[in-house]
Scaffold this active site. Structure first.
Site, mmCIF file in Angstrom:
data_model
loop_
_atom_site.group_PDB
_atom_site.id
_atom_site.type_symbol
_atom_site.label_atom_id
_atom_site.label_comp_id
_atom_site.label_asym_id
_atom_site.label_seq_id
_atom_site.Cartn_x
_atom_site.Cartn_y
_atom_site.Cartn_z
ATOM 1 N N ASP A 1 1.014 -1.188 -0.065
ATOM 2 C CA ASP A 1 0.035 -0.089 0.069
ATOM 3 C C ASP A 1 0.985 1.154 0.195
ATOM 4 O OD1 ASP A 1 -2.531 1.160 0.144
ATOM 5 O OD2 ASP A 1 -2.237 1.740 2.124
ATOM 6 N N SER A 2 0.538 2.171 -0.874
ATOM 7 C CA SER A 2 1.563 3.539 -0.871
ATOM 8 C C SER A 2 0.644 4.648 -1.077
ATOM 9 C CB SER A 2 2.496 3.048 -1.925
ATOM 10 O OG SER A 2 1.769 2.654 -3.450
#
Length: 202
Positions: A73-74
């Protein structure tokens, strides 16, 4: 050969991980994506942190397929916005993945912020969950500053606004190989290499 699931349908993420494994000399891992395994219900990304979202995706993938699973997740953390948009980066403007609207909203929010206070960082958290329940979570950060107007045609998301520390061009002006070498996701994935090598018996 160990099959490793990347919890994504983004072919670029699979290629990036394969390249990092090759560059590190890690053999014996076949990287597959969500399109290569039977469909399973994917939990919505409702975590308050990148770590929570990445772990939830990796746990779902490992449980559903019996394979070791990597998920990431970014997003972008902006100093002047107390770390926002953060986990909301892809839907900051209210519509998921509308890069132009997200960039326009962010620029509007930073309109009065002077150049010296426009620091930001891209963050990627990667989680590895194995079928026996082992969990590893790592975080890669790519610090930089935000411009007042987008520059460059490459990349996606906030790349046209982001100039990495020490650089003179935006992330959207870097070649894919240059971006992989420096980016937050590349940094996080490289931190997973010891676990991935152990998984493959290297």
């Amino acid at each position: 050969m160990v099959r490793l699931l990347v919890a994504s349908r983004n072919a670029k993420k699979l290629v990036e991980l394969r390249r990092i494994l090759d560059d590190a000399g890690v053999a014996g891992i076949e990287v597959v994506g969500l399109d290569d395994v039977p469909t399973y219900p994917e939990a919505p990304e409702i975590g308050a942190t990148f770590e929570e979202n990445a772990l939830a995706k990796a746990r779902d993938g490992a449980a559903a397929t019996g394979l070791a699973c990597v998920a990431d997740d970014s997003g972008l953390e902006v100093d002047a916005l107390n770390g926002m948009p953060g986990v909301l980066s892809a839907r900051w403007s209210g519509r998921h993945g509308d890069d132009a609207a997200n960039n326009a909203l962010l620029l509007g929010q930073l309109g009065d912020v002077p150049d010296e206070r426009r620091g930001a960082r891209f963050v990627s958290t990667c989680a590895l969950v194995t079928p026996d329940g082992r969990e590893t979570v790592v975080r890669g950060e790519w610090p930089g500053t935000l411009l007042r107007n987008p520059v460059g045609e490459g990349g996606f998301g906030y790349d046209p606004l982001f100039v990495p520390d020490g650089g003179t061009v935006t992330a959207a002006q870097l070649s894919p190989a240059e971006k992989d070498a420096a980016s937050h996701r590349g940094r996080a994935l490289r931190l997973l290499l010891p676990e991935l090598a152990a998984l493959a018996g290297n």
